[in-house]
Design an enzyme around this catalytic site. Structure first.
Site, PDB file in Angstrom:
ATOM      1  N   LYS A 188      41.734  13.925  26.466  1.00  0.00           N
ATOM      2  CA  LYS A 188      43.125  13.982  26.023  1.00  0.00           C
ATOM      3  C   LYS A 188      43.326  15.083  24.988  1.00  0.00           C
ATOM      4  O   LYS A 188      44.271  15.859  25.058  1.00  0.00           O
ATOM      5  CB  LYS A 188      43.535  12.640  25.412  1.00  0.00           C
ATOM      6  CG  LYS A 188      43.935  11.633  26.444  1.00  0.00           C
ATOM      7  CD  LYS A 188      44.411  10.381  25.755  1.00  0.00           C
ATOM      8  CE  LYS A 188      44.895   9.407  26.785  1.00  0.00           C
ATOM      9  NZ  LYS A 188      46.321   9.196  26.739  1.00  0.00           N
ATOM     10  N   GLU A 205      43.257  -4.140  20.683  1.00  0.00           N
ATOM     11  CA  GLU A 205      44.428  -3.970  19.818  1.00  0.00           C
ATOM     12  C   GLU A 205      44.502  -2.546  19.250  1.00  0.00           C
ATOM     13  O   GLU A 205      45.584  -1.983  19.115  1.00  0.00           O
ATOM     14  CB  GLU A 205      44.360  -5.003  18.675  1.00  0.00           C
ATOM     15  CG  GLU A 205      45.498  -4.917  17.683  1.00  0.00           C
ATOM     16  CD  GLU A 205      46.731  -5.691  18.109  1.00  0.00           C
ATOM     17  OE1 GLU A 205      46.863  -5.967  19.317  1.00  0.00           O
ATOM     18  OE2 GLU A 205      47.539  -6.021  17.230  1.00  0.00           O
ATOM     19  N   THR A 262      38.806  10.150  25.532  1.00  0.00           N
ATOM     20  CA  THR A 262      39.572  10.529  24.347  1.00  0.00           C
ATOM     21  C   THR A 262      39.476  12.033  24.125  1.00  0.00           C
ATOM     22  O   THR A 262      40.478  12.693  23.831  1.00  0.00           O
ATOM     23  CB  THR A 262      39.045   9.781  23.112  1.00  0.00           C
ATOM     24  OG1 THR A 262      38.900   8.397  23.449  1.00  0.00           O
ATOM     25  CG2 THR A 262      39.991   9.902  21.952  1.00  0.00           C
ATOM     26  N   HIS A 283      48.698  -6.578   3.717  1.00  0.00           N
ATOM     27  CA  HIS A 283      48.838  -5.175   4.128  1.00  0.00           C
ATOM     28  C   HIS A 283      48.330  -4.979   5.555  1.00  0.00           C
ATOM     29  O   HIS A 283      49.037  -4.440   6.399  1.00  0.00           O
ATOM     30  CB  HIS A 283      48.088  -4.256   3.158  1.00  0.00           C
ATOM     31  CG  HIS A 283      47.933  -2.846   3.649  1.00  0.00           C
ATOM     32  ND1 HIS A 283      48.978  -1.951   3.688  1.00  0.00           N
ATOM     33  CD2 HIS A 283      46.864  -2.179   4.149  1.00  0.00           C
ATOM     34  CE1 HIS A 283      48.553  -0.791   4.184  1.00  0.00           C
ATOM     35  NE2 HIS A 283      47.273  -0.905   4.479  1.00  0.00           N
ATOM     36  N   HIS A 330      31.119  -3.745  18.674  1.00  0.00           N
ATOM     37  CA  HIS A 330      30.725  -2.688  17.730  1.00  0.00           C
ATOM     38  C   HIS A 330      31.325  -2.950  16.337  1.00  0.00           C
ATOM     39  O   HIS A 330      30.995  -2.238  15.397  1.00  0.00           O
ATOM     40  CB  HIS A 330      31.032  -1.277  18.253  1.00  0.00           C
ATOM     41  CG  HIS A 330      32.471  -0.899  18.320  1.00  0.00           C
ATOM     42  ND1 HIS A 330      32.968   0.031  19.198  1.00  0.00           N
ATOM     43  CD2 HIS A 330      33.536  -1.310  17.605  1.00  0.00           C
ATOM     44  CE1 HIS A 330      34.262   0.169  19.012  1.00  0.00           C
ATOM     45  NE2 HIS A 330      34.630  -0.627  18.053  1.00  0.00           N
ATOM     46  N   HIS A 331      32.157  -3.969  16.237  1.00  0.00           N
ATOM     47  CA  HIS A 331      32.602  -4.410  14.911  1.00  0.00           C
ATOM     48  C   HIS A 331      31.599  -5.391  14.299  1.00  0.00           C
ATOM     49  O   HIS A 331      31.811  -5.873  13.197  1.00  0.00           O
ATOM     50  CB  HIS A 331      33.965  -5.098  15.003  1.00  0.00           C
ATOM     51  CG  HIS A 331      35.053  -4.180  15.464  1.00  0.00           C
ATOM     52  ND1 HIS A 331      35.830  -3.459  14.603  1.00  0.00           N
ATOM     53  CD2 HIS A 331      35.472  -3.840  16.703  1.00  0.00           C
ATOM     54  CE1 HIS A 331      36.698  -2.721  15.289  1.00  0.00           C
ATOM     55  NE2 HIS A 331      36.492  -2.927  16.559  1.00  0.00           N
ATOM     56  N   SER A 387      52.342  13.263  24.190  1.00  0.00           N
ATOM     57  CA  SER A 387      52.230  13.891  25.509  1.00  0.00           C
ATOM     58  C   SER A 387      53.608  14.255  26.063  1.00  0.00           C
ATOM     59  O   SER A 387      53.716  15.085  26.970  1.00  0.00           O
ATOM     60  CB  SER A 387      51.519  12.967  26.500  1.00  0.00           C
ATOM     61  OG  SER A 387      50.220  12.677  26.045  1.00  0.00           O
ATOM     62  N   ASP A 423      68.664  -1.212  32.504  1.00  0.00           N
ATOM     63  CA  ASP A 423      68.196  -2.088  31.423  1.00  0.00           C
ATOM     64  C   ASP A 423      66.768  -2.470  31.762  1.00  0.00           C
ATOM     65  O   ASP A 423      66.203  -2.007  32.747  1.00  0.00           O
ATOM     66  CB  ASP A 423      69.076  -3.340  31.280  1.00  0.00           C
ATOM     67  CG  ASP A 423      68.986  -3.932  29.858  1.00  0.00           C
ATOM     68  OD1 ASP A 423      67.892  -3.920  29.279  1.00  0.00           O
ATOM     69  OD2 ASP A 423      70.009  -4.384  29.337  1.00  0.00           O
ATOM     70  N   SER A 462      55.675 -12.891  21.341  1.00  0.00           N
ATOM     71  CA  SER A 462      56.648 -11.807  21.422  1.00  0.00           C
ATOM     72  C   SER A 462      56.080 -10.649  22.240  1.00  0.00           C
ATOM     73  O   SER A 462      56.720 -10.133  23.153  1.00  0.00           O
ATOM     74  CB  SER A 462      57.004 -11.349  20.006  1.00  0.00           C
ATOM     75  OG  SER A 462      57.512 -10.046  20.013  1.00  0.00           O
ATOM     76  N   SER A 463      54.837 -10.261  21.920  1.00  0.00           N
ATOM     77  CA  SER A 463      54.233  -9.130  22.620  1.00  0.00           C
ATOM     78  C   SER A 463      53.943  -9.460  24.074  1.00  0.00           C
ATOM     79  O   SER A 463      54.110  -8.613  24.954  1.00  0.00           O
ATOM     80  CB  SER A 463      52.928  -8.721  21.928  1.00  0.00           C
ATOM     81  OG  SER A 463      53.198  -8.181  20.673  1.00  0.00           O
ATOM     82  N   HIS A 501      39.606  -5.217  19.267  1.00  0.00           N
ATOM     83  CA  HIS A 501      39.407  -3.817  19.610  1.00  0.00           C
ATOM     84  C   HIS A 501      40.415  -3.281  20.614  1.00  0.00           C
ATOM     85  O   HIS A 501      40.962  -2.211  20.403  1.00  0.00           O
ATOM     86  CB  HIS A 501      37.982  -3.458  20.000  1.00  0.00           C
ATOM     87  CG  HIS A 501      37.812  -1.986  19.804  1.00  0.00           C
ATOM     88  ND1 HIS A 501      37.541  -1.438  18.586  1.00  0.00           N
ATOM     89  CD2 HIS A 501      38.069  -0.950  20.619  1.00  0.00           C
ATOM     90  CE1 HIS A 501      37.605  -0.123  18.678  1.00  0.00           C
ATOM     91  NE2 HIS A 501      37.922   0.205  19.900  1.00  0.00           N
ATOM     92  N   TYR A 516      43.552   0.137  20.722  1.00  0.00           N
ATOM     93  CA  TYR A 516      44.087   1.014  21.774  1.00  0.00           C
ATOM     94  C   TYR A 516      45.539   0.683  22.081  1.00  0.00           C
ATOM     95  O   TYR A 516      46.318   1.553  22.469  1.00  0.00           O
ATOM     96  CB  TYR A 516      43.187   0.956  23.011  1.00  0.00           C
ATOM     97  CG  TYR A 516      41.835   1.516  22.666  1.00  0.00           C
ATOM     98  CD1 TYR A 516      41.699   2.880  22.433  1.00  0.00           C
ATOM     99  CD2 TYR A 516      40.744   0.705  22.445  1.00  0.00           C
ATOM    100  CE1 TYR A 516      40.504   3.414  22.031  1.00  0.00           C
ATOM    101  CE2 TYR A 516      39.531   1.235  22.039  1.00  0.00           C
ATOM    102  CZ  TYR A 516      39.416   2.595  21.835  1.00  0.00           C
ATOM    103  OH  TYR A 516      38.228   3.116  21.419  1.00  0.00           O
ATOM    104  N   TRP A 520      42.822  -9.318   7.202  1.00  0.00           N
ATOM    105  CA  TRP A 520      43.567  -9.453   8.457  1.00  0.00           C
ATOM    106  C   TRP A 520      42.698 -10.035   9.553  1.00  0.00           C
ATOM    107  O   TRP A 520      43.193 -10.454  10.588  1.00  0.00           O
ATOM    108  CB  TRP A 520      44.179  -8.112   8.879  1.00  0.00           C
ATOM    109  CG  TRP A 520      43.265  -7.198   9.656  1.00  0.00           C
ATOM    110  CD1 TRP A 520      42.330  -6.356   9.152  1.00  0.00           C
ATOM    111  CD2 TRP A 520      43.221  -7.012  11.086  1.00  0.00           C
ATOM    112  NE1 TRP A 520      41.697  -5.684  10.152  1.00  0.00           N
ATOM    113  CE2 TRP A 520      42.216  -6.052  11.353  1.00  0.00           C
ATOM    114  CE3 TRP A 520      43.920  -7.562  12.158  1.00  0.00           C
ATOM    115  CZ2 TRP A 520      41.905  -5.644  12.648  1.00  0.00           C
ATOM    116  CZ3 TRP A 520      43.594  -7.139  13.452  1.00  0.00           C
ATOM    117  CH2 TRP A 520      42.600  -6.200  13.685  1.00  0.00           C
ATOM    118  N   ARG A 527      34.452  -2.168   1.170  1.00  0.00           N
ATOM    119  CA  ARG A 527      35.900  -2.343   1.275  1.00  0.00           C
ATOM    120  C   ARG A 527      36.282  -3.718   0.724  1.00  0.00           C
ATOM    121  O   ARG A 527      35.421  -4.556   0.462  1.00  0.00           O
ATOM    122  CB  ARG A 527      36.352  -2.203   2.722  1.00  0.00           C
ATOM    123  CG  ARG A 527      35.784  -3.262   3.643  1.00  0.00           C
ATOM    124  CD  ARG A 527      35.968  -2.919   5.103  1.00  0.00           C
ATOM    125  NE  ARG A 527      37.356  -3.019   5.517  1.00  0.00           N
ATOM    126  CZ  ARG A 527      37.743  -3.171   6.795  1.00  0.00           C
ATOM    127  NH1 ARG A 527      36.848  -3.229   7.750  1.00  0.00           N
ATOM    128  NH2 ARG A 527      39.003  -3.250   7.108  1.00  0.00           N
TER     129      ARG A 527
END
Lengths: 297, 571
Positions: free
Chosen positions: B346, B270, B343, B91, B317-318, B283, B120, B184-185, B268, B272, B154, B465
Site C-alpha cells: 500500500k 480492531e 502494508t 483515554h 503478538h500482544h 487512497s 440511502d 452499534s458497530s 488486534h 485494522y 482499555w 507504560r
C-alpha cells in the site's frame, strides 16, 4: 474573511518554502543516522548476555528499519517537491494505472526483508532464550544447600541457580533455595546463571530489569521463566511493567549481584534474621501466655 | 408529495365496492432538533456521528493532556494514582471505542451511499439505531465519572478487573460501553455490507468500486468477525464480577490468559478496523490531488483484504511475555511479519500514485501525504515488536505507546483529518480555510512528532507504560518534558481545525459541487447533497466516474455548471 497572515501566499513561494523545509528535514535525518546506534535508540543492555543479544538483534532490525524509513521518506519528499503542480505546468499528471513488474518487485522485496529478519531472529533466539551454564567463578552446584565454612567445591560450569519470584500488589518476593527469602531486593551471585520462576499471588505483574534482559509476566496460576547471568557485581533496577493497580508505578525491583561467597553469607544472614525474628515472636508469645494474655492476633 | 385518495361515495351499499384508503397524508417532516432525533437519512446520521465522535475526541484529548501534565516532571503530585489510572482507561477506551471506530462509520454513513450511487443505506432505521446505541454507550461510560471511573486500562485485564480488585462500578460501565458500542458497530457493519453488496449504481462492478468503499466493506466484515469475541468476553467478566462464575479467576480454577486471548482476538483486528478506512480515505485523496489515477487499484484493494485476513491471525503478538510456549510465539511472529508485506504494498502504491503527478497542495493533501510518512514509522516499529525476543524488552513500555500512536494517530487520525478537509465542502457546501488548515497541519505534525518520537527512547530506557509517576534517576526526564510540550502543541493544532470547521460553516468560501475535481460520484451531486442524493443515478463506466462525466461534458461543449464546476484555483 481570512486573516492575511494566515492566508497562504502565492503557490510557488509556498512550495519553495516547503521544499526547503523538507530538504532540511531529510538532511537532519541523514545526519542523525550514524548516531542512531547511540544509547537513546537502543534498549538497555550490559547486565546479562540475553540483554546483550536482544540489543544486537534489535540493532540489526533498526538498521533495516532505518534504510526502509529513509527510502520511503526520501521518495515521498522528493516526489512531493519534484511533481508539485506548477503555474503553467501540465494540468494532469501522467495517466499511469499501474505497473505489474514494479508491483511484483516490491511485493517480493518486502517479503524477502521479512524472511531475512525471521532468519536472523532464529539465529539469535537460542542464545536469548536458553540459559547457559554458570561460569567457573560462579556459585558451584550443590553449594546452595551447604554452609560457608565447608570447603568450596572445585570450580567449573555448573547448574543454574533457581529463584522463585512472586509478584504481589505492590512488591516482589524472592524465595531462594534453602528457605531464605527477601522482598524488593534480590541478591544473586555473579557469574552464575540465575533462572527465575515467575508467578503472582493476586493480579498479573511483569518482571522487568532492563539491563538483565526482557520482561516476563508473572501470572497467577502460571509459572513463567526467564534468566540472567551477571558477570560483575553491581545493582540493577527495574519495575513492574504490567498495570497492576494504583501502586503499579511504585512497584519497583532491584537486583544486587555479589560474589558467590557474599551471596551465601546473605542467605545465612536472611535465614538467621528470620529465625531470630521467629524466636523473638515465640518468646513474646510465651511471656504473654504466662502473663495470662490471649494469643497474639 | 402527499397523495390522499378521498373516500368517495361513502354511502355506497354493501354490494358496491367499499371505499379504500390508499394512503394517508404524509406527516409533516419534523423541524429543528426533532428532525435530528427522528432522522433516518444517512447524511444527517453521518453528521451526528461526526459531531458526537469529535466531542469524544476532544474529551479523550483533554484526558491525554492531563496525563502528559502529570508526567512532565518526575515525582509529580498533580494527579493521584487512582485518578491517573482512571485517565489511562478513559483515554484509551474513548479514543478507540468512541472516536476512531465510530468516526469511520461517520465517513461510511455519509459517503458510501453517495459514492456508490445509492439514495440511502439499505436499512435506514437500523442506521439510526447504530448511532443511538453509540451515543448511549458513550453516556453510560462517562456516567462512571459520577461514581468511579474504570482503572484497569482499555484492556481491562483479568484478574485486575475482577470484583476482588476493582469493586467499583467503573468496570461495569466499561462493560456496558463495550456492549452498546459493539452492538452499534455490528448493526452498522451489517448495514454497510448489505448496502455495498446490493445498492451500487448500474455499471459499478467490484472492480470499479471506490477504494474507500472497499475499505468500509472490509472494515465491516472485520467488525462482524471480531466483535462477538469481545462481547462474549465482557459478558463472562460481568458474570465473574456479579454472579459467582470464575472464568478468569485463578483462585477458583479460572484462567486469566483466557481473557487475554479473547480480548486480543478482537483487539488486534480492531487495529485494522481503525486503520483500513483511513487508508481508504487517502487512497481517494492522493489521486485527486496528484491529478493522476490511483496506482495499482487492484493491488490496493487486494492488500486491504489480505491485511484484514492476516489481521485475524496475529492476536497473540500482544501476549509475547505471557507464559506461552515458544512454538506459539514463533507462529505469531511470522504471521505478524506477513502483514508487513501487504502494508508495504500500500505504501509503495501511494508513493507511485504521487510519482509523476501534478500535485496540488491543498490541506487534504498535506494530511493525506503525512499518513504514509508517519505510518511507516509505526510500521517499522511494529515489525520490531513482532520479533518476540525484542518485544521482551519493548513490550508494555513507552516504546509501545509511541508505536501505537504512530499507527493510530499518525495513521488513522491524520487520515481522518485528511477526510474531514476533503469532504467538508461536500457536507456543508463551504470550503474550510486553507490558511487555518495548513497552520493546523504543521502544528499537529510538529506537535505529534515531538510528543511521540521521544517516547520510543523513554521506553528503551526502561519506562513502562501506564505509570502515574517515574523516578528522576531513570534518565527519562527530558524525554517526558519534550513529550508534554509536544502534546500541547498537538492539542492546539487539533483546536485550530475545530475552530476552522466551526468558522467555515458560515463564513467559508462557497464550494460548489466539485471543488477538488474529484473522481467519485459524491462530487456529482450538489453540496450539501439533496435528501434523495441522486435524481438520476449515472451509469458507471470506470473507477473514476466523475472524470468520465467531466470529459463527456467537455466533449459536448456545454457549460459544466450543472455537473462539475471548475476547480477553485490559486488564492
Amino acid at each position: 474573511m481570512i486573516p492575511r497572515a494566515l492566508n497562504p501566499g502565492r503557490p510557488p513561494h509556498r512550495t519553495r518554502l516547503l521544499s526547503l523545509a523538507i530538504v532540511a528535514g531529510l538532511l537532519a535525518a541523514l545526519a542523525l543516522a550514524p548516531t542512531a546506534f547511540a544509547d537513546f535508540l537502543t534498549p538497555e543492555s550490559g547486565g546479562s548476555p540475553n540483554a546483550d543479544k536482544i540489543d544486537s538483534l534489535y540493532k540489526i532490525t533498526l538498521a533495516v528499519g532505518i534504510v526502509i524509513f529513509l527510502l520511503v521518506e526520501g521518495v515521498l519528499i522528493w516526489t512531493l517537491v519534484k511533481y508539485r503542480a506548477r503555474r503553467g505546468g501540465p494540468k494532469e499528471g501522467a495517466q499511469i494505472h499501474g505497473n505489474t513488474q514494479l508491483e511484483v518487485g516490491w511485493t517480493v522485496g518486502a517479503a524477502v526483508i521479512v524472511v531475512v529478519l525471521a532468519v536472523v531472529t532464529f539465529i539469535y533466539l537460542p542464545d536469548i532464550e536458553n540459559p547457559p551454564a554458570s561460569g567457573p567463578n560462579g556459585l558451584a552446584a550443590g553449594v546452595e544447600v551447604a554452609s560457608i565454612d565447608q570447603p568450596a567445591p572445585p570450580p567449573g560450569p555448573s547448574e543454574a541457580l533457581t529463584i522463585d519470584v512472586n509478584g504481589q500488589q505492590y512488591l516482589w518476593r524472592y524465595d531462594y533455595p534453602g528457605g531464605a527469602f527477601s522482598y524488593y531486593e534480590m541478591v544473586v551471585p555473579t557469574d552464575t546463571t540465575v533462572v527465575l520462576n515467575l508467578t503472582a499471588s493476586d493480579v498479573i505483574h511483569s518482571w522487568w530489569i532492563p539491563k538483565l534482559g526482557g520482561k516476563m509476566d508473572a501470572v497467577p496460576g502460571f509459572v513463567n521463566k526467564t534468566w540472567f547471568k551477571i558477570s560483575k557485581p553491581g545493582v540493577y533496577i527495574g519495575q513492574c511493567a504490567e498495570l497492576c493497580g494504583s501502586g503499579h508505578a511504585d512497584m519497583r525491583a532491584r537486583v544486587r549481584a555479589v560474589s558467590p561467597d557474599e551471596y551465601l553469607a546473605f542467605l545465612e544472614r536472611q535465614k538467621a534474621d528470620f529465625e531470630a525474628a521467629r524466636e523473638a515472636l515465640a518468646e513474646q508469645r510465651e511471656l504473654r501466655e504466662a502473663a495470662g494474655e490471649t494469643e497474639l492476633q | 408529495m402527499a397523495t390522499t385518495s378521498q373516500p368517495a361515495a361513502a354511502t355506497a351499499g354493501s354490494e358496491g365496492l367499499k371505499p379504500e384508503i390508499v394512503m394517508h397524508g404524509l406527516p409533516p417532516e419534523p423541524k429543528g432538533w426533532l428532525s435530528w432525533l427522528t432522522t433516518t437519512d444517512h447524511k444527517k446520521i453521518g453528521i451526528m456521528y461526526f459531531v458526537a465522535t469529535f466531542i469524544f475526541f476532544i474529551i479523550g484529548g483533554v484526558e491525554a493532556l492531563l496525563m502528559r501534565l502529570q508526567l512532565a516532571q518526575p515525582d509529580s503530585t498533580l494527579i493521584d494514582p487512582e485518578t491517573y489510572n482512571g485517565l489511562v482507561s478513559m483515554h484509551g477506551t474513548t479514543m478507540i471505542f468512541l472516536f476512531i471506530v465510530p468516526v469511520m462509520a461517520a465517513f461510511g454513513n455519509y459517503f458510501v451511499p453517495l459514492m456508490i450511487g445509492a439514495r440511502d443505506m439499505a436499512f435506514p432505521r437500523l442506521n439510526a439505531l447504530s448511532f443511538w446505541l453509540l451515543a448511549f454507550g458513550g453516556v453510560a461510560f462517562y456516567a462512571s465519572l459520577f461514581f468511579e471511573p474504570p482503572q484497569a486500562g482499555w484492556t481491562s485485564y483479568a484478574p485486575l478487573s475482577d470484583d476482588a480488585y476493582m469493586p467499583g462500578g467503573g468496570i461495569d460501565a466499561w462493560i456496558f460501553l463495550i456492549h452498546l458500542t459493539g452492538l452499534s458497530s455490528l448493526v452498522g457493519a451489517i448495514n454497510f455490507v448489505a448496502t455495498i453488496h446490493n445498492m451500487r449504481a448500474p455499471g459499478m462492478s467490484w472492480g470499479r468500486m471506490p477504494l474507500f468503499v472497499w475499505s468500509i466493506l472490509i472494515y465491516s466484515y472485520l467488525l462482524i468477525a471480531a466483535l462477538p469475541a469481545i462481547a462474549a468476553a465482557v459478558t463472562m467478566l460481568l458474570t465473574d464480577r456479579h454472579f459467582g462464575t470464575a472464568f478468569f479467576d485463578p483462585t477458583a480454577g479460572g484462567d486469566p490468559m483466557l481473557w487475554q486471548h479473547l480480548f486480543w482476538f478482537f483487539g488486534h483486528p480492531e487495529v485494522y478496523i481503525m486503520i483500513l478506512p483511513a487508508f481508504g480515505i487517502i487512497s481517494e485523496i492522493l489521486p485527486v490531488f496528484a491529478r493522476k489515477p490511483i496506482f495499482g487499484y487492484k493491488a490496493i484493494a487486494a492488500a486491504t483484504a489480505a491485511i484484514a485476513f492476516l489481521g485475524l491471525l496475529v492476536w497473540a503478538h500482544h501476549m509475547f511475555t505471557t507464559p506461552t510456549s515458544t512454538v506459539v510465539l514463533i507462529f505469531f511472529m511470522l504471521s505478524s511479519f506477513a502483514i508487513a508485506v501487504p502494508t508495504g504494498i500500500k505504501i509503495f502504491n501511494w508513493l507511485a500514485t504521487l510519482w509523476k503527478g501534478s500535485i496540488v497542495f491543498k490541506t487534504p493533501l498535506y494530511f493525506a501525504a503525512a499518513l504514509p510518512a508517519l505510518f511507516v514509522i509505526g510500521g517499522i516499529s511494529g515489525v520490531m515488536l513482532a520479533i518476540f525476543p525484542v518485544d521482551w524488552q519493548l513490550h508494555d513500555s513507552y516504546f509501545v505507546v509511541a508505536h501505537l500512536h504512530y499507527v493510530l494517530f499518525g495513521g488513522s487520525v491524520f487520515g481522518i483529518f485528511a477526510g474531514v478537509y476533503y469532504w467538508y465542502p461536500k457536507m456543508t457546501g463551504r470550503l474550510m480555510s486553507e490558511g487555518l488548515g495548513k497552520l493546523s497541519f504543521w502544528t499537529m505534525f510538529i506537535g505529534f512528532n515531538m510528543t511521540f518520537l521521544v517516547q520510543h527512547s523513554a521506553g528503551l530506557s526502561g519506562m513502562p507504560r501506564r505509570i502515574y509517576d517515574y523516578s528522576g534517576d531513570l534518565g527519562v526526564n527530558d524525554y517526558n518534558l519534550i513529550s508534554t510540550i509536544g502534546s500541547f502543541l498537538l492539542g492546539i493544532g487539533v483546536l485550530i481545525t475545530v475552530i476552522n470547521a466551526l468558522r467555515s460553516y458560515r463564513k467559508g468560501k462557497v464550494a460548489g459541487n466539485d471543488p477538488w475535481h474529484g473522481n467519485t460520484l459524491e462530487w456529482f451531486v450538489q453540496s450539501p447533497p439533496p435528501v434523495n442524493n441522486f435524481d438520476e443515478i449515472p451509469r458507471v463506466r470506470s473507477v473514476e466516474p466523475m472524470k468520465d462525466i467531466r470529459r463527456e461534458v467537455a466533449r459536448s461543449g456545454e457549460q459544466a455548471g450543472t455537473v462539475a464546476q471548475p476547480v477553485v484555483t490559486g488564492t
